[in-house]
Design a protein around this motif. Structure first.
Motif, PDB file in Angstrom:
ATOM      1  N   ASN A  85      11.113   8.371  -1.864  1.00 43.31           N
ATOM      2  CA  ASN A  85      11.173   7.294  -0.813  1.00 43.31           C
ATOM      3  C   ASN A  85      11.755   6.067  -1.183  1.00 43.31           C
ATOM      4  O   ASN A  85      11.531   5.124  -0.536  1.00 43.31           O
ATOM      5  CB  ASN A  85       9.938   7.425   0.058  1.00 43.31           C
ATOM      6  N   ILE A  94      -0.342   8.876  -5.063  1.00 43.11           N
ATOM      7  CA  ILE A  94      -0.664   8.871  -3.577  1.00 43.11           C
ATOM      8  C   ILE A  94      -2.182   9.060  -3.613  1.00 43.11           C
ATOM      9  O   ILE A  94      -3.082   8.492  -2.961  1.00 43.11           O
ATOM     10  CB  ILE A  94       0.092   9.462  -2.811  1.00 43.11           C
ATOM     11  N   VAL A 140       7.436  15.437   9.448  1.00 44.45           N
ATOM     12  CA  VAL A 140       6.036  14.715   9.849  1.00 44.45           C
ATOM     13  C   VAL A 140       5.341  14.050   8.582  1.00 44.45           C
ATOM     14  O   VAL A 140       5.313  14.904   7.534  1.00 44.45           O
ATOM     15  CB  VAL A 140       5.269  15.227  10.719  1.00 44.45           C
ATOM     16  N   ALA A 159       0.904  -1.074   0.117  1.00 44.30           N
ATOM     17  CA  ALA A 159       0.156   0.037  -0.126  1.00 44.30           C
ATOM     18  C   ALA A 159       0.718   1.249  -0.133  1.00 44.30           C
ATOM     19  O   ALA A 159       0.325   2.456   0.248  1.00 44.30           O
ATOM     20  CB  ALA A 159      -0.877   0.017   1.317  1.00 44.30           C
ATOM     21  N   GLY A 188       5.744   9.210   5.995  1.00 46.98           N
ATOM     22  CA  GLY A 188       5.703   7.653   5.661  1.00 46.98           C
ATOM     23  C   GLY A 188       6.400   6.910   6.448  1.00 46.98           C
ATOM     24  O   GLY A 188       6.685   5.638   6.233  1.00 46.98           O
TER      25      GLY A 188
HETATM   26  N1  LIG Z   1       4.444   6.464   0.113  1.00 49.73           N
HETATM   27  C1  LIG Z   1       3.242   6.513   0.736  1.00 49.73           C
HETATM   28  N2  LIG Z   1       2.230   5.765   0.183  1.00 49.73           N
HETATM   29  C2  LIG Z   1       1.070   5.923   0.681  1.00 49.73           C
HETATM   30  N3  LIG Z   1       0.742   6.256   1.766  1.00 49.73           N
HETATM   31  C3  LIG Z   1       1.653   6.999   2.331  1.00 49.73           C
HETATM   32  C4  LIG Z   1       3.036   7.155   1.821  1.00 49.73           C
HETATM   33  N4  LIG Z   1       3.620   7.843   2.727  1.00 49.73           N
HETATM   34  C5  LIG Z   1       2.970   8.242   3.697  1.00 49.73           C
HETATM   35  N5  LIG Z   1       1.520   7.694   3.534  1.00 49.73           N
HETATM   36  C6  LIG Z   1       0.444   7.804   4.298  1.00 49.73           C
HETATM   37  O1  LIG Z   1       0.576   9.107   5.098  1.00 49.73           O
HETATM   38  C7  LIG Z   1       0.361   9.048   6.378  1.00 49.73           C
HETATM   39  C8  LIG Z   1       1.183   9.360   7.180  1.00 49.73           C
HETATM   40  O2  LIG Z   1       2.223   8.603   7.212  1.00 49.73           O
HETATM   41  P1  LIG Z   1       3.244   8.148   8.572  1.00 49.73           P
HETATM   42  O3  LIG Z   1       2.308   8.165   9.723  1.00 49.73           O
HETATM   43  O4  LIG Z   1       4.020   6.845   8.194  1.00 49.73           O
HETATM   44  O5  LIG Z   1       4.263   9.535   8.478  1.00 49.73           O
HETATM   45  P2  LIG Z   1       5.478   9.793   9.473  1.00 49.73           P
HETATM   46  O6  LIG Z   1       6.509  10.043   8.680  1.00 49.73           O
HETATM   47  O7  LIG Z   1       5.593   8.477  10.368  1.00 49.73           O
HETATM   48  O8  LIG Z   1       5.025  10.869  10.349  1.00 49.73           O
HETATM   49  P3  LIG Z   1       5.323  11.437  11.858  1.00 49.73           P
HETATM   50  O9  LIG Z   1       6.651  11.887  11.988  1.00 49.73           O
HETATM   51  O10 LIG Z   1       4.179  12.503  12.219  1.00 49.73           O
HETATM   52  O11 LIG Z   1       4.789   9.840  12.673  1.00 49.73           O
HETATM   53  C9  LIG Z   1      -0.128   7.668   6.593  1.00 49.73           C
HETATM   54  O12 LIG Z   1      -1.666   7.184   6.507  1.00 49.73           O
HETATM   55  C10 LIG Z   1       0.494   6.799   5.536  1.00 49.73           C
HETATM   56  O13 LIG Z   1      -0.247   5.603   5.236  1.00 49.73           O
END
Ligand SMILES: Nc1ncnc2c1ncn2[C@@H]1O[C@H](COP(=O)(O)OP(=O)(O)OP(=O)(O)O)[C@@H](O)[C@H]1O
Length: 586
Positions: free
Chosen positions: A262, A420, A289, A255, A292
């Motif tokens: 990335n 996305i 933030v 997904a 992903g």
């Molecule tokens: N490359 C991607 N493909 C699909 N969905 C993504 C992708 N990158 C991020 N998302 C979606 O975006 C949302 C935020 O991603 P995620 O929580 O992993 O970010 P994070 O970098 O861990 O943020 P934080 O530092 O705030 O925790 C999630 O719902 C995730 O599924």
């Protein structure tokens, strides 16, 4: 490139959505709900508090509040405290405390040991008295008593251990029913860590442990044991129960949309899931933030569990590690703590940058790291900045974090954003029209979480209004994205105008340097931050190199005074305020 570090506080805090102290927000709030509140408010009133005392902090008999109301009052005081201080501080000093008495002059607070009493009395009396005053409507002197039972017995009324400060209860008492978010933990394990911490009975204090060598004796891949699963057939397969999050079933590799921003991190995560404990160890992901990191870390865990359901994965936030460690120190449970953290196949720690400024915890994490690494176990870390930029992170941890693979998640390019958007709308059972996808991708360019939120909002709005998804509808329901309304200045603006005005580097302002010129610029910055943002003193201090609230308060008082007597100071403050008020000059 990721630039978050320069403008981020040492602990990440929400800027504009901080809950206000409860009485300001609602006039009445309690974890015990409307029944108690109505009863108390109906029967009782308290001098100086318009509308009466919501808790009945006044009695018929000798000025003492009846014991059955104390828990609710304390829950509200804790809620207010959480808006004044950072969550780690709250958890460390106040979570276990209890309100044992309240009368017209004093509030008696019980804490678990003499050290806590000493610490709160010396460093937190002001905030505690302010919180008491906010909740009961007038000031009380706080008196402390020690009750060792609090170390082991659960609190009667405990504010939630969520991702942020306890949200204020709303006056209506009606909670909005929201669909589960993709980030909602699915197995409710989050609370378990707190409970187990409270259950831990005091045992003889052991603060020492077997030290690990500072480096592996020779090259890392040769000296470490190969990755062998600890044979531990368990009834519930999945993350170890001490983990503080559950795996989101949607966070899987298939997904995850891969793009130039990335690709490398994705490939490395797949590599780790295929051969944990080998070439990418530790695996360190960093980035802003919503890009992903969590999605990838959880995909990695899913993939590991699919390959071997018995793999022992401990997945937790750095904050939980810190809290467990402090709790283990307090309770003399270090042995058990180390057993838990050092007997896993994979340790995943989110937000490892929160180790900043926590010397003892860094020390402990260093030994945990060494033990796991030397045993060939996999370590996966995420952070908002690269290891070298995590403030005060010990050099030996910085170097260890770089032993394996450090990779940055960058903001997605336009094509990735389009992909996305299409994926997210398809997951929700709709095809986003091309022009709507284009519109969103053009306007939301730094945060995938926001991109996802926009899809949800547009589709939800269309369904509710029974209208087709169109550009017009998207503009209507996402007015905050499209309206070019000037935004309120934020900390980034404050730091920028101050560094420009005083011709200083941000790193100087955030450093420990105390030369008069730097200290003055810093103080002006703190003063302005207080005027133009809604951040607490503590949070403002975070943006100025982790200064504490009393330093910020001192700075504000000093510049307030100086700007009345010193023409140069007044002119600087006015000019900077003008720049902050005018979006064009920011
Ligand atoms: N490359 C991607 N493909 C699909 N969905 C993504 C992708 N990158 C991020 N998302 C979606 O975006 C949302 C935020 O991603 P995620 O929580 O992993 O970010 P994070 O970098 O861990 O943020 P934080 O530092 O705030 O925790 C999630 O719902 C995730 O599924």
């Amino acid at each position: 490139m990721h630039q978050a570090n320069s403008f981020e506080p040492h602990a990440r805090v929400p800027q504009n959505d901080r809950p206000r102290p409860l009485h300001q927000e609602t006039g009445a709030a309690s974890v015990d709900g409307p029944a108690l509140r109505a009863e108390a408010a109906g029967e009782l009133s308290i001098e100086g508090l318009p509308g009466g005392d919501p808790h009945g902090a006044h009695d018929h008999d000798g000025g003492q509040v009846p014991a059955q109301h104390l828990d609710a009052i304390w829950a509200d005081i804790q809620g207010v405290l959480q808006t004044f201080i950072q969550r780690e501080q709250f958890d460390t000093w106040f979570r276990r405390a209890e309100l044992r008495g309240l009368d017209a002059k004093t509030a008696t607070v019980a804490v678990q040991n003499g050290f806590t009493r000493y610490f709160i009395a010396n460093f937190y009396t002001d905030v505690l008295e302010r919180a008491v005053s906010e909740v009961v409507g007038s000031s009380r002197e706080v008196i402390f008593e020690v009750d060792a039972e609090l170390t082991i017995t659960p609190r009667r009324a405990m504010p939630p251990t969520g991702d942020g400060p306890a949200p204020p209860a709303h006056a209506s008492g009606a909670a909005a029913v929201l669909p589960p978010s993709p980030e909602t933990p699915i197995d409710g394990i989050r609370a378990a860590s707190t409970q187990s911490r409270q259950r831990g009975a005091a045992s003889p204090r052991r603060t020492d442990g077997p030290e690990q060598p500072d480096r592996p004796s020779t090259g890392q891949t040769h000296t470490r044991a190969s990755f062998e699963m600890t044979p531990a057939p368990r009834r519930h397969r999945g993350l170890l129960s001490a983990s503080d999050v559950g795996l989101n079933p949607g966070y899987r590799f298939d997904a995850f949309v891969v793009g130039p921003c990335n690709r490398f991190a994705h490939a490395a995560a797949v590599g780790v899931s295929e051969s944990p404990g080998q070439q990418y160890n530790p695996f360190f992901m960093h980035g802003n933030v919503g890009l992903g990191k969590t999605h990838l870390m959880q995909s990695l865990c899913h993939a590991l569990l699919e390959r071997n359901p018995d793999v022992r994965i401990l997945y937790l936030s750095c904050e939980t590690f810190v809290n467990h460690f402090i709790s283990a120190l307090e309770n003399g449970d270090l042995h058990e703590f180390r057993n838990k953290y050092r007997n896993v196949d994979v340790l995943v720690v989110d937000d490892i940058h929160l180790l900043a400024n926590k010397e003892r915890t860094q020390e402990e994490f260093f030994h945990t790291f060494n033990t796991l690494y030397n045993a060939g176990k996999q370590i996966v870390l995420s952070s908002d900045s690269p290891p070298k930029d995590i403030p005060t992170l010990q050099g030996r941890l910085v170097s260890r974090f770089k032993w394996g693979l450090v990779t940055e998640m960058e903001p997605p390019c336009y094509e990735t954003r389009m992909a996305i958007l299409k994926r997210k709308s398809r997951e929700r059972g709709h095809e986003l029209p091309e022009e709507v996808a284009r519109l969103l991708a053009e306007h939301i360019d730094t945060n995938i979480r926001e991109l996802e939120g926009a899809v949800t909002k547009v589709l939800g709005y269309a369904a509710l209004a029974q209208r087709p998804v169109s550009e017009e509808l998207a503009r209507e329901c996402l007015s905050e994205v499209f309206d070019a309304r000037p935004s309120a200045p934020n900390m980034e603006d404050v730091l920028r105008v101050v560094t420009q005005h005083f011709s200083m580097r941000l790193s100087d302002i955030q450093s420990r340097k105390r030369t008069a010129a730097i200290a003055y610029a810093r103080q002006v910055g703190m003063y302005l931050a207080r005027r133009v943002t809604r951040l607490s003193l503590e949070e403002i201090g975070g943006y100025f190199g982790g200064r504490d609230h009393s330093t910020v308060l001192y700075a504000i008082q000093k510049i307030t005074r100086l700007s009345k007597t010193d023409a140069e100071c007044l002119s600087s403050v006015r000019e900077l305020q003008r720049q902050l008020d005018s979006p064009a000059s920011r």
